[in-house]
Design a protein around this motif. Structure first.
Motif, PDB file in Angstrom:
ATOM      1  N   GLN A   1       0.814  -1.151  -0.095  1.00  0.00           N
ATOM      2  CA  GLN A   1      -0.093  -0.094  -0.018  1.00  0.00           C
ATOM      3  C   GLN A   1       0.726   1.097  -0.063  1.00  0.00           C
ATOM      4  OE1 GLN A   1      -2.650  -0.377   3.545  1.00  0.00           O
ATOM      5  NE2 GLN A   1      -4.282  -1.534   2.108  1.00  0.00           N
ATOM      6  N   ARG A   2       2.227   1.138  -0.273  1.00  0.00           N
ATOM      7  CA  ARG A   2       2.910   2.265  -0.214  1.00  0.00           C
ATOM      8  C   ARG A   2       3.868   2.481  -1.459  1.00  0.00           C
ATOM      9  NH1 ARG A   2       5.340  -0.016   5.452  1.00  0.00           N
ATOM     10  NH2 ARG A   2       3.572   0.235   6.503  1.00  0.00           N
ATOM     11  N   GLN A   3       4.124   3.737  -2.094  1.00  0.00           N
ATOM     12  CA  GLN A   3       5.028   4.193  -2.972  1.00  0.00           C
ATOM     13  C   GLN A   3       6.326   3.612  -2.790  1.00  0.00           C
ATOM     14  OE1 GLN A   3       4.080   7.857  -4.756  1.00  0.00           O
ATOM     15  NE2 GLN A   3       2.039   8.017  -3.743  1.00  0.00           N
ATOM     16  N   ALA A   4       7.075   3.871  -4.081  1.00  0.00           N
ATOM     17  CA  ALA A   4       8.338   3.478  -4.034  1.00  0.00           C
ATOM     18  C   ALA A   4       9.035   4.332  -2.800  1.00  0.00           C
ATOM     19  CB  ALA A   4       9.146   3.593  -5.375  1.00  0.00           C
ATOM     20  N   HIS A   5       9.888   3.602  -2.011  1.00  0.00           N
ATOM     21  CA  HIS A   5      10.678   4.295  -0.965  1.00  0.00           C
ATOM     22  C   HIS A   5      11.946   3.442  -0.546  1.00  0.00           C
ATOM     23  CE1 HIS A   5       7.920   1.771   1.200  1.00  0.00           C
ATOM     24  NE2 HIS A   5       8.737   1.804   2.435  1.00  0.00           N
ATOM     25  N   LEU A   6      13.083   4.446   0.120  1.00  0.00           N
ATOM     26  CA  LEU A   6      14.161   3.267   0.418  1.00  0.00           C
ATOM     27  C   LEU A   6      14.554   4.084   1.619  1.00  0.00           C
ATOM     28  CD1 LEU A   6      17.045   1.971  -1.593  1.00  0.00           C
ATOM     29  CD2 LEU A   6      17.549   3.569   0.250  1.00  0.00           C
ATOM     30  N   TYR A   7      14.487   3.427   2.824  1.00  0.00           N
ATOM     31  CA  TYR A   7      15.181   3.964   4.215  1.00  0.00           C
ATOM     32  C   TYR A   7      16.630   3.558   4.031  1.00  0.00           C
ATOM     33  CZ  TYR A   7      10.797   4.933   6.805  1.00  0.00           C
ATOM     34  OH  TYR A   7       9.811   5.396   7.408  1.00  0.00           O
ATOM     35  N   ILE A   8      17.677   4.601   4.051  1.00  0.00           N
ATOM     36  CA  ILE A   8      18.766   4.773   3.799  1.00  0.00           C
ATOM     37  C   ILE A   8      19.511   3.907   5.236  1.00  0.00           C
ATOM     38  CG2 ILE A   8      21.103   5.979   3.905  1.00  0.00           C
ATOM     39  CD1 ILE A   8      19.427   7.846   2.125  1.00  0.00           C
ATOM     40  N   ASP A   9      20.460   3.023   4.773  1.00  0.00           N
ATOM     41  CA  ASP A   9      21.295   2.292   5.994  1.00  0.00           C
ATOM     42  C   ASP A   9      22.711   2.282   5.960  1.00  0.00           C
ATOM     43  OD1 ASP A   9      22.079   0.234   4.048  1.00  0.00           O
ATOM     44  OD2 ASP A   9      20.010  -0.952   4.518  1.00  0.00           O
ATOM     45  N   ARG A  10      23.370   2.955   4.928  1.00  0.00           N
ATOM     46  CA  ARG A  10      24.731   3.330   4.697  1.00  0.00           C
ATOM     47  C   ARG A  10      24.940   4.414   3.935  1.00  0.00           C
ATOM     48  NH1 ARG A  10      28.607  -1.618   3.476  1.00  0.00           N
ATOM     49  NH2 ARG A  10      27.067  -1.988   2.149  1.00  0.00           N
ATOM     50  N   VAL A  11      25.963   5.370   4.110  1.00  0.00           N
ATOM     51  CA  VAL A  11      26.342   6.528   3.459  1.00  0.00           C
ATOM     52  C   VAL A  11      27.851   6.315   3.298  1.00  0.00           C
ATOM     53  CG1 VAL A  11      26.108   8.795   3.145  1.00  0.00           C
ATOM     54  CG2 VAL A  11      24.404   7.668   4.525  1.00  0.00           C
ATOM     55  N   PHE A  12      28.178   6.606   1.875  1.00  0.00           N
ATOM     56  CA  PHE A  12      29.679   6.803   1.677  1.00  0.00           C
ATOM     57  C   PHE A  12      30.005   7.213   0.228  1.00  0.00           C
ATOM     58  CE2 PHE A  12      27.816   2.567   0.832  1.00  0.00           C
ATOM     59  CZ  PHE A  12      28.280   2.211  -0.770  1.00  0.00           C
ATOM     60  N   THR A  13      31.259   7.431   0.195  1.00  0.00           N
ATOM     61  CA  THR A  13      31.512   8.120  -1.149  1.00  0.00           C
ATOM     62  C   THR A  13      32.387   7.103  -1.942  1.00  0.00           C
ATOM     63  OG1 THR A  13      31.928  10.415   0.117  1.00  0.00           O
ATOM     64  CG2 THR A  13      33.087  10.085  -2.038  1.00  0.00           C
TER      65      THR A  13
ATOM     66  N   THR B   1      22.737   3.255   0.490  1.00  0.00           N
ATOM     67  CA  THR B   1      22.441   1.756   0.273  1.00  0.00           C
ATOM     68  C   THR B   1      21.309   1.623   1.194  1.00  0.00           C
ATOM     69  OG1 THR B   1      23.696   0.821   2.047  1.00  0.00           O
ATOM     70  CG2 THR B   1      24.618   1.041  -0.200  1.00  0.00           C
ATOM     71  N   GLY B   2      20.188   0.613   0.763  1.00  0.00           N
ATOM     72  CA  GLY B   2      19.095   0.462   1.414  1.00  0.00           C
ATOM     73  C   GLY B   2      18.335  -0.563   0.699  1.00  0.00           C
ATOM     74  N   SER B   3      17.119  -0.940   1.241  1.00  0.00           N
ATOM     75  CA  SER B   3      16.136  -2.005   0.733  1.00  0.00           C
ATOM     76  C   SER B   3      15.107  -1.313   0.042  1.00  0.00           C
ATOM     77  CB  SER B   3      15.613  -2.996   1.639  1.00  0.00           C
ATOM     78  OG  SER B   3      16.936  -3.727   2.297  1.00  0.00           O
ATOM     79  N   LEU B   4      14.937  -1.175  -1.167  1.00  0.00           N
ATOM     80  CA  LEU B   4      13.890  -0.787  -1.940  1.00  0.00           C
ATOM     81  C   LEU B   4      12.748  -1.408  -1.854  1.00  0.00           C
ATOM     82  CD1 LEU B   4      12.861   1.313  -3.988  1.00  0.00           C
ATOM     83  CD2 LEU B   4      13.872  -0.083  -5.927  1.00  0.00           C
ATOM     84  N   CYS B   5      11.435  -0.595  -1.382  1.00  0.00           N
ATOM     85  CA  CYS B   5      10.243  -1.252  -1.319  1.00  0.00           C
ATOM     86  C   CYS B   5       9.250  -0.440  -2.169  1.00  0.00           C
ATOM     87  CB  CYS B   5       9.910  -1.150   0.142  1.00  0.00           C
ATOM     88  SG  CYS B   5      10.898  -2.469   1.035  1.00  0.00           S
ATOM     89  N   GLY B   6       8.179  -1.149  -2.574  1.00  0.00           N
ATOM     90  CA  GLY B   6       6.907  -0.207  -2.955  1.00  0.00           C
ATOM     91  C   GLY B   6       6.862   0.233  -4.548  1.00  0.00           C
ATOM     92  N   GLY B   7       7.885   0.217  -5.048  1.00  0.00           N
ATOM     93  CA  GLY B   7       8.016   0.375  -6.332  1.00  0.00           C
ATOM     94  C   GLY B   7       9.460   0.753  -7.087  1.00  0.00           C
ATOM     95  N   GLU B   8       9.655   0.944  -8.156  1.00  0.00           N
ATOM     96  CA  GLU B   8      10.865   1.073  -8.848  1.00  0.00           C
ATOM     97  C   GLU B   8      11.519   2.459  -8.819  1.00  0.00           C
ATOM     98  OE1 GLU B   8      10.024   0.108 -12.939  1.00  0.00           O
ATOM     99  OE2 GLU B   8       9.708  -2.156 -12.387  1.00  0.00           O
ATOM    100  N   PHE B   9      12.851   2.404  -8.929  1.00  0.00           N
ATOM    101  CA  PHE B   9      13.817   3.774  -9.062  1.00  0.00           C
ATOM    102  C   PHE B   9      14.403   3.517 -10.179  1.00  0.00           C
ATOM    103  CE2 PHE B   9      14.448   4.820  -4.448  1.00  0.00           C
ATOM    104  CZ  PHE B   9      13.046   5.394  -4.249  1.00  0.00           C
ATOM    105  N   GLN B  10      14.598   4.712 -11.036  1.00  0.00           N
ATOM    106  CA  GLN B  10      15.351   4.414 -12.206  1.00  0.00           C
ATOM    107  C   GLN B  10      16.447   5.777 -12.349  1.00  0.00           C
ATOM    108  OE1 GLN B  10      12.164   5.500 -14.989  1.00  0.00           O
ATOM    109  NE2 GLN B  10      11.699   3.256 -15.348  1.00  0.00           N
ATOM    110  N   VAL B  11      17.555   5.140 -13.064  1.00  0.00           N
ATOM    111  CA  VAL B  11      18.822   6.114 -13.129  1.00  0.00           C
ATOM    112  C   VAL B  11      17.832   7.668 -13.869  1.00  0.00           C
ATOM    113  CG1 VAL B  11      20.798   6.545 -14.680  1.00  0.00           C
ATOM    114  CG2 VAL B  11      20.560   4.665 -13.466  1.00  0.00           C
ATOM    115  N   GLY B  12      18.317   8.629 -13.346  1.00  0.00           N
ATOM    116  CA  GLY B  12      18.027   9.807 -13.957  1.00  0.00           C
ATOM    117  C   GLY B  12      16.403  10.478 -13.150  1.00  0.00           C
ATOM    118  N   GLN B  13      16.138   9.651 -12.336  1.00  0.00           N
ATOM    119  CA  GLN B  13      14.678   9.822 -11.828  1.00  0.00           C
ATOM    120  C   GLN B  13      14.871  10.934 -10.778  1.00  0.00           C
ATOM    121  OE1 GLN B  13      12.437   6.485 -10.196  1.00  0.00           O
ATOM    122  NE2 GLN B  13      11.033   7.711  -9.234  1.00  0.00           N
TER     123      GLN B  13
END
Length: 600
Positions: free
Chosen positions: A181-193, A202-214
């Motif tokens: 019942q949720r749109q695409a979202h990702l809770y961030i669990d790590r941040v680096f360069t 990085t994180g686990s993508l749930c609810g929908g798709e992400f695309q390059v350029g989006q």
């Protein structure tokens, strides 16, 4: 369809060794972990399903001091491998971890007895029986169980096949995922360069798709960010699908501007941005009482913060005033952890987001108490309707026949009519044009809700919009126009698809009258000082959008074939449609954002 599996269980019971045996990947990435032989933060690995799809695996820490990291890893799991070592059996953190799993509403659990090579069959049987009894007592169900030895690779292939079978059953079932019942979202669990990429999360993508350029929304800042690159399971990809582990390169974002607990969303409407939530507590799992006005730590997704808690007398509802703003979702699971410790105080579902005015609180508490345990988005809509008379539609299948629809909002007939009358009365009394912000303050309606209502009134011809200002009437009567304006409108009509080019016409006072024609809704301006009569522009929109679906792409050549315009006029029309929110440009193509049903 992708899946994510995770481990749970007492410290040093063989979770990391099990994942290495399953995937061939050592999940320890911190120097402290390698030195101490203990998982501190989340570790990530994967193996291939027989169908070729990757199955993500998250290794969570077992030590009680890292319970917050454990919670951050569990929120997105499709399946849990609950690990109990054969040589030690059930331990205190086994109980705590199982309570976390039950708190998150995860029932797809398999008990894995590890280190089977260290004990005899009788001991194995005793450990398994005790673990199953604990499951029945704490979680209320008996899971499947497997016996393995990671060191000897005993039972590993059978476990891998078992995992794939269980996930196949999940895929065949409908509505198994919490995030359906949720749109695409990702809770961030790590941040680096990353060199050459920049800030990566990085994180686990749930609810929908992400695309390059989006373009995505980074919460809680509300900042718009762009996806520079996507990687999933060591592969560069153009589209990331749920539920999967994803690394996202963010364009123009500094590392210090992102942190664990932030949430990337497809749109601002995907979740609630709040500093207060109401949680329905689960008193069956925990005996710990929450003292009013005490401080606890609240954790959901990968986010955690301190909060003041207020328990409503005679209910299992608690209001949490968060120390820092957060992004959350309706019916999302949350854990309450002892401030300064690791003991889990309670858990529950977020059933309301945002501050509630005092005059509405008692009614809201009654409505929430009457809401069924297995609630659906319809229940949330009904509560909003009872409380305010309006609610967000969301991306859900609802029976909207009894409501008035305004964009992304639903209204009761009474609220819709009353709000219409109030807007008209205020504009008549003030006798000046007012913005949505100004009207919102006078009507005590949220800006997003009121904006949808105002747009509906404009489309119905009850309001006139000029930029951000609204006034009474639609100004569509040509009798109100000056002779010069009528002359321009006639030539604009004769120009049809070729458009009216103002600079080629030497009519005195034309610029002022053109601005007036645009303001009154007779003309639509394009780049290059080209104008179209409103009905002609609307026909362009209809011809281009009709029969297409949201997110469908088309080329400039496709557009020219449908409308019959040369490139000189086609590009300005497409740019105007993009500014009006019908389409967006993706490289040389255009992507549909709205369907033809939404044209007034």
């Amino acid at each position: 369809m992708s899946f994510i599996v995770g481990t749970a269980g007492h410290v040093d019971h063989g979770k990391s060794a099990l994942i290495k045996a399953l995937t061939g990947i050592d999940t320890a990435h911190l120097p402290q972990e390698k030195k101490r032989g203990m998982t501190i933060d989340l570790g990530f690995a994967f193996f291939k399903h027989p169908n070729g799809e990757p199955v993500g695996v998250i290794d969570v820490p077992g030590h009680e001091r890292f319970i917050r990291n454990m919670v951050a890893g569990v929120w997105s799991l499709d399946m849990v491998l609950f690990v109990v070592a054969a040589d030690e059996g059930w331990m205190q953190m086994s109980t705590d971890h199982l309570k976390v799993i039950a708190s998150m509403g995860i029932e797809n659990v398999t008990l894995v007895i590890t280190k089977s090579d260290l004990v005899d069959d009788q001991m194995l049987s005793l450990v398994e029986d005790e673990a199953l009894e604990q499951f029945l007592e704490i979680a209320g169900f008996i899971p499947d169980s497997m016996v393995v030895s990671s060191h000897q690779q005993k039972g590993i292939e059978a476990l891998r096949q078992h995992i794939c079978r269980k996930l196949d059953v999940m895929e065949a079932q409908e509505n198994t995922r919490i995030d359906t019942q949720r749109q695409a979202h990702l809770y961030i669990d790590r941040v680096f360069t990353v060199n050459g990429v920049g800030t990566t999360v990085t994180g686990s993508l749930c609810g929908g798709e992400f695309q390059v350029g989006q373009k995505l929304i980074l919460q809680p800042s509300g900042r718009e960010v762009q996806v520079k690159s996507l990687q999933s399971y060591h592969q560069n990809i153009e589209t990331a699908k749920p539920v999967s582990r994803v690394a996202i390169g963010l364009k123009g974002v500094k590392k210090k501007e992102v942190e664990r607990g932030s949430c990337l969303m497809a749109s601002k409407e995907a979740g609630f941005m709040v500093d207060e939530v109401i949680v329905r507590l689960n008193s069956m799992l925990f005996e710990n009482k929450c003292r009013n006005n005490s401080e606890v730590e609240v954790a959901f997704g990968t986010f955690n913060t301190l909060a003041k808690i207020f328990v409503f007398k005679g209910t299992n509802l608690a209001r949490l005033r968060l120390k820092e703003p957060a992004c959350c979702f309706w019916n999302q699971r949350a854990l309450l952890i002892q401030h300064g410790g690791s003991r889990i105080v309670n858990c529950g579902a977020i059933v309301w987001g945002g501050v509630v005015e005092k005059q509405h609180r008692n009614k809201l508490y009654d409505l929430l108490m009457d809401m069924p345990e297995q609630s659906e988005w319809t229940d949330y809509v009904n509560i909003n309707m009872s409380l305010y008379g309006y609610a967000k539609r969301g991306d859900h299948q609802l029976d909207e026949s009894s409501y008035k629809v305004c964009g992304e909002w639903l209204f009761t007939e009474e609220c819709f009519n009353q709000s219409h009358q109030q807007v008209e009365a205020i504009l008549k009394q003030e006798q000046i044009d007012l913005s949505a912000n100004e009207l919102s303050g006078k009507l005590q309606l949220p800006i997003a809700t009121l904006t949808a209502l105002l747009q509906q009134m404009v489309e119905e011809g009850k309001l006139r919009q000029n930029g951000e200002l609204f006034s009474l009437g639609n100004g569509r009567s040509e009798t109100q126009l000056s002779p010069v304006a009528k002359q321009i409108l006639e030539r604009m009509s004769q120009a049809e698809k070729q458009g009216y080019e103002a600079e080629k016409e030497k009519i005195p006072g034309a610029q002022k009258e053109l601005r007036n024609l645009v303001r009154l809704g007779f003309a639509v301006p394009m780049e290059g000082k080209i104008y179209y009569e409103k009905s002609i522009y609307d026909s362009f929109v209809t011809d281009l959008i009709e029969g297409r679906e949201i997110d469908e792409r088309f080329t400039i050549a496709d557009a020219r074939e449908r409308i019959g315009l040369s490139r000189k006029y086609m590009i300005p029309v497409l740019n105007r449609m993009e500014s009006d929110g019908w389409i967006k440009r993706i490289e040389n193509d255009r992507q549909v954002l709205r369907t033809i049903e939404s044209i007034a």
